[in-house]
Design an enzyme around this catalytic site. Structure first.
Site, PDB file in Angstrom:
ATOM      1  N   ASP A 230      47.537  42.801  30.340  1.00  0.00           N
ATOM      2  CA  ASP A 230      48.116  41.814  29.437  1.00  0.00           C
ATOM      3  C   ASP A 230      49.642  41.922  29.465  1.00  0.00           C
ATOM      4  O   ASP A 230      50.201  43.020  29.415  1.00  0.00           O
ATOM      5  CB  ASP A 230      47.582  42.080  28.023  1.00  0.00           C
ATOM      6  CG  ASP A 230      48.165  41.149  26.987  1.00  0.00           C
ATOM      7  OD1 ASP A 230      47.890  39.944  27.057  1.00  0.00           O
ATOM      8  OD2 ASP A 230      48.903  41.638  26.103  1.00  0.00           O
TER       9      ASP A 230
ATOM     10  N   GLU B  81      48.817  39.756  34.264  1.00  0.00           N
ATOM     11  CA  GLU B  81      49.236  38.528  33.588  1.00  0.00           C
ATOM     12  C   GLU B  81      50.755  38.514  33.759  1.00  0.00           C
ATOM     13  O   GLU B  81      51.465  39.259  33.074  1.00  0.00           O
ATOM     14  CB  GLU B  81      48.859  38.542  32.114  1.00  0.00           C
ATOM     15  CG  GLU B  81      49.255  37.258  31.414  1.00  0.00           C
ATOM     16  CD  GLU B  81      49.008  37.289  29.909  1.00  0.00           C
ATOM     17  OE1 GLU B  81      48.710  36.217  29.348  1.00  0.00           O
ATOM     18  OE2 GLU B  81      49.117  38.369  29.292  1.00  0.00           O
TER      19      GLU B  81
END
Length: 719
Positions: free
Chosen positions: A359, A395
């Site tokens: 993330d 990401e």
């Protein structure tokens, strides 16, 4: 034997603590006792706190410190023991120091976590509303915070190991552990929403029927909810608020939180592996659950605030926030980098997971302020003999300046391709963007990934994800409806690049409903015929809706869960058909970028060719025509440039993909010899399941494509 004395705080003095060892960090049982080790560079003293089953606390001072690690071994303490720490040291927020022994702190290396976080003023290091006060709050937080659990789990893996499915064979299914089975009628009620529920045959059979090769689990590291959500009566559903980087989230366990969650998680992995399905974890190493300077003191903040977090150089009472979540872990520091790498290795070696999706990975790559491809984090990952061998997905953005880094992560990283998502949405929503960018996205995004030696599977292609509208809502709503989140509809993306097919929200109009169904099939077909690694969002194959909420991070209810009572059976069959076709067709999942070169001995065909509606190859002028909404993509299976394990060239059928995003039917000319002698229509989005009602052979020449439609045609050649 006399009862231990009680100290002035009302807790009992603990057991004798032997010197123990500074390694490994965490709580490790050796068969007769447990060694406890905690890193803190700024602590003046550390108390180990052991808890009885009735909650009685026993405090013992860790007298030994080696290289900033406080350690001790406690004989007789074993698996199941609840524990925490109290760290003594200066409390001076202006200097970045937030030590406070009144706050019970979770061990960053705890293998399991027990207990809920309860909102109470005692969670916070400062008194009342005095956020910047130099006076610390002395209320005891122990009754309101979770504790670590000593774990020893000799799990019978029976030869199981990470699967190592090749990237080119991978189809990812992004799914939430609880949301997957919370309402599943064939999963026993006590297993719904748990690791055991995800591994139940009823759900595993769904994954196998769908044909996916991997599940990407939304965060399963132990997390807690933010105070601002608890004040509104909500909770963090997605889980991007990590507190324990080694512990499976306890609430997803059907067997309780006394360490049973570790065994249950391992059992889930083993069952999924037996079904041929990899397990990828969505991990949040960029920030923690402690938030900004107003947030609670739960672990890192009280152990060594300036050692774990990036502090604002101009005001060390504040945090540098590249994540939008209040703080950023300082991966530049050796102890923090070691924490991340120890955690990653643990999940691979002990829990047998197959990879990670990071993330806000750009936040991990910042050495000073800019994203640095040569940061220590990348260097350590690349040389690590364990972590470097599993799937690594970034990401590739954060909320800081220059944080959007799609295409800029080094090998061997793959990336969530946000440009793919945006382009495909634009094309099918009717935006006049032409086909030039679409061509790059359909063929692996060579403009983003080729220059540094990466391959097409560096691009994880997706149209939807957990964050945003699900597929059904993308064709139903143009405006977000996030009022239930309690933020006056200010949260969530306002520009979704979707189209509601002429009516906002649900409708009984049969024509609008049919068009929406077709648009969903168009989006999914585009995704599954594109080179790269496709990622499906759980529920999109079933027609799941969030009723217009595009930021359901705090909706732990039917809005977010898969509704197994309302399943679009035709859509499920459609997706399954496409996934299986993709996995059986090497030309649709190539391992090398297309060259556009002629293939010897074929009479002039190319491995990749682009056709205009008139049957000619696309001209330079057409590539820059923003009004063009029709594109033919020819993939020659005789031009695949990789070999099989035996060194033989891979040869496959050839396909012609015809995409038409315009609203009205269009006449196109299908190319004849040497490209093809004929075509078999194998998928058409005008049909509910994608399958034409009967075998459809199409001759070269003029045909009419319906409005807003994709055809996948298999090339036929005379012997």
């Amino acid at each position: 034997m006399s009862r231990p004395a009680t100290d002035r705080t009302g807790t009992e003095r603990g057991r004798e603590v032997l010197p123990g060892s500074p390694t490994p960090l965490g709580a490790v049982w050796d068969g007769t006792g447990t060694n406890f080790a905690l890193w803190s560079a700024g602590a003046h003293a550390v108390d180990l706190c052991l808890f009885d089953t009735d909650g009685t606390e026993h405090r013992s001072r860790l007298e030994e410190t080696t290289h900033q690690v406080w350690h001790g071994r406690v004989p007789g303490v074993g698996p199941g023991q609840r524990y925490g720490y109290r760290v003594h040291g200066p409390y001076d927020p202006a200097a970045g120091l937030r030590h406070n022994p009144a706050k019970l702190l979770l061990d960053p290396y705890a293998r399991a976590v027990d207990g809920e976080l309860s909102l109470d003023p005692a969670l916070f290091g400062y008194p009342g509303d005095a956020v910047d006060s130099t006076t610390r709050d002395d209320r005891d937080s122990a009754p309101y915070v979770p504790r670590g659990v000593v774990v020893h789990d000799p799990f019978p893996w029976d030869g199981d190991r990470p699967l190592r499915t090749p990237w080119s064979d991978t189809v990812i299914y992004e799914v939430h552990v609880k949301g997957a089975t919370a309402t599943h009628p064939d999963v026993p009620p006590h297993l719904r929403g748990t690791y055991a529920g995800l591994a139940h045959p009823a759900f595993v059979e769904h994954l196998q029927a769908l044909g996916v090769s991997a599940v990407e689990l939304l965060p399963v590291h132990h997390f807690v909810s933010e105070p601002h959500l608890l004040r509104r009566g909500l909770t963090n559903y997605w889980g991007y608020n990590t507190l324990g980087y080694f512990a499976p989230h306890a609430a997803y366990s059907s067997s309780g939180s006394g360490g049973g969650q570790v065994t249950e998680f391992k059992t889930m992995v083993k069952e999924l592996h037996a079904a041929g399905i990899e397990v990828i974890l969505d991990v949040v190493y960029n920030h923690t659950a402690e938030g900004d300077h107003t947030g609670p003191t739960l672990s890192f903040k009280g152990i060594d605030n300036g050692g774990y977090y990036r502090l604002d150089g101009g005001n060390r009472s504040r945090y540098t926030d590249y994540t939008g979540c209040g703080n950023t872990l300082d991966v530049r520091r050796p102890a923090v980098l070691a924490l991340l790498m120890d955690s990653l290795r643990y999940w691979v070696t002990e829990m047998h997971v197959d990879g990670f999706r990071f993330d806000l990975a750009s936040a991990l790559a910042r050495s000073m302020h800019d994203v640095d491809r040569l940061s220590a984090f990348f260097d350590v990952v690349h040389q690590d003999p364990v972590v470097s061998t599993v799937k690594l997905i970034a990401e590739p953005w954060d909320v800081g300046p220059g944080g959007y880094q799609v295409g800029n992560f080094p090998p061997p990283w793959t990336e969530w391709n946000g440009q793919y998502r945006d382009t495909v949405r634009d094309v099918w929503s009717g935006a006049h963007v032409g086909v030039r960018d679409l061509a790059y996205r359909l063929t692996g995004s060579s403009d983003l990934y080729r220059s540094d030696g990466r391959r097409p599977f560096a691009s994880v292609n997706f149209v939807t994800a957990h964050d945003g509208f699900p597929m059904r809502d993308l064709v139903t709503y143009e405006q977000k409806l996030n009022e239930a989140n309690g933020e006056d509809n200010r949260d969530g993306e306002s520009h979704n690049r979707g189209w509601n097919c002429g009516v906002e929200g649900p409708t009984d109009d049969p024509e609008v409903r049919a068009l929406r169904d077709r648009q969903v099939r168009n989006l999914l077909t585009t995704l599954l015929v594109s080179t790269g690694v496709p990622m499906l969002t759980a529920g999109d194959e079933l027609g799941r809706t969030q009723r217009g909420n595009n930021n359901a991070y705090c909706q732990d209810n039917e809005l977010s869960w898969i509704d197994w009572a309302e399943v679009d059976g035709d859509l499920r069959a459609f997706v399954s058909r496409l996934v299986r076709l993709r996995r059986s067709a090497p030309v649709l999942r190539q391992e090398a970028f297309f060259e556009g070169h002629e293939i010897p001995g074929t009479g002039g065909t190319r491995d990749l060719a682009w056709f205009a509606p008139d049957g000619g190859q696309l001209s330079t002028q057409a590539w820059f025509d923003t009004g063009l909404q029709t594109l033919g993509m020819y993939l020659d299976g005789r031009g695949i440039r990789h070999r099989d394990a035996h060194g033989r060239p891979v040869v496959d059928d050839s396909y012609l993909v015809q995409l038409h995003a315009g609203p009205e039917p269009v006449t196109v000319r299908l190319p004849g010899p040497p490209w093809a002698d004929g075509y078999e229509l194998v998928v058409s989005t005008e049909y509910a399941t994608g399958a034409p009602p009967e075998t459809t052979i199409v001759a070269p020449g003029q045909v009419e494509l319906p409005g807003r439609c994709v055809w996948l045609l298999r090339v036929l050649r005379r012997p």
